[in-house]
Design a protein around this motif. Structure first.
Motif: not given
Length: 315
Positions: A56, A60, A81, A85, A127
């Protein structure tokens, strides 16, 4: 006039530089192998590995922040995501793993069996694959999420939180599990659930990079195919490479060997898993929106040329 007996050799072309974000987790094993065995260089790539504490974070802080060209990441962050995106591109999966994520708990918090987690404070990274595993684990135990005090932390905060007693359990994977067990000793207990969650590790890039550098993508996939073959043929060496990458003992790495399935591929099962996980995210209010068309994210052009038998997606 040519000089007889003299051969002029051309210097090899310069290596093409790319930045690859790698998560410090067991499923990054083939990336570690490819780097250690210099398979990237074999196919003309000068790969700078940037290490992140989780997939993750690689997504990010690496790919989405334009700090990396490609990342190694589990499928769960991509599922959550993708709606926001659409420029993401999935090049292939590399490892399918089972029983990687586990629960490490404190015995002195009256936790001696999995059902004792009810009413306890449990921490994980939000997440992430560890978060999703915790959801599935509680469900299997018949425990509602509302019956535990679930709290989210950065991955580097999980072990300190359970060691100093701020939480009674964590959902994690190596190397955090080994750290938890080493620091708590006999006070720790670990719960696993083999077969509960089949986790994919993916190679993910952006539409911009795959369009501008298709030869880099092809070279990367070839290197990863070599890493797959090496891992299957050299298990002891592969486990030593993994142990070094994660900072754990070879003995701990060896306990994970049976959990790995190495295969550079884009299988139909991956599409189904991504769609299921994003529905989970929507139903639990983690994300808003609809299920995206994940087929638009799969960049299969080069895999289908290099190893067509590894592509089995049916839109």
């Amino acid at each position: 006039m040519a000089l007889m007996g003299c051969e002029q050799t051309m210097p090899p072309p310069p290596l093409q530089k790319i930045t690859l974000g790698v998560a410090q987790q067991p499923t990054s094993v083939l990336v570690y192998v490819a780097a250690e065995q210099k398979f990237f260089e074999k196919y003309g790539l000068d790969v700078e590995l940037k290490s992140y504490l989780s997939g993750k974070r690689a997504l990010d802080e690496g790919l989405l922040a334009n700090e990396t060209d490609i990342i190694s990441v589990t499928e769960l962050p991509i599922a959550l995501t993708a709606s926001f995106h659409p420029e993401l591109r999935i090049l292939s999966s590399s490892v399918v793993a089972n029983d990687i994520n586990r629960i490490c708990a404190r015995r002195d918090a009256a936790i001696n069996q999995s059902t004792d987690l009810q009413g306890k404070k449990i921490a994980t990274q939000a997440n992430s694959a560890m978060h999703y595993f915790l959801h599935q684990f509680l469900l299997e135990q018949g425990i509602m999420e509302s019956d535990v005090n679930m709290t989210f932390m950065k991955i580097e905060e999980l072990v300190p939180a359970i060691v100093d007693g701020r939480v009674q359990a964590i959902s994690a994977r190596e190397p955090q599990l080994a750290q938890c067990q080493q620091q708590l000793g006999d006070k720790s207990i670990t719960f696993s659930a083999k077969g509960l969650y089949e986790q994919y590790d993916l190679l993910v890039s952006s539409a911009k990079f795959t369009t501008q550098h298709p030869q880099h993508v092809q070279a990367l996939l070839k290197a990863m195919l070599d890493a797959e073959n090496y891992a299957k043929a050299h298990p002891t060496e592969t486990l030593n490479i993994l142990a070094q990458g994660l900072g754990i003992s070879p003995e701990i790495a060896a306990t994970m060997w049976s959990q790995f399935s190495f295969r550079i591929q884009l299988p139909q099962a991956l599409l189904s898993i991504l769609e299921y996980e994003v529905r989970w995210g929507i139903e639990t209010n983690i994300i808003n929106g609809d299920v995206p068309d994940f087929t638009q994210l799969f960049f299969s052009e080069h895999l289908r040329v290099i190893a067509p038998e590894r592509f089995s997606l049916i839109p």
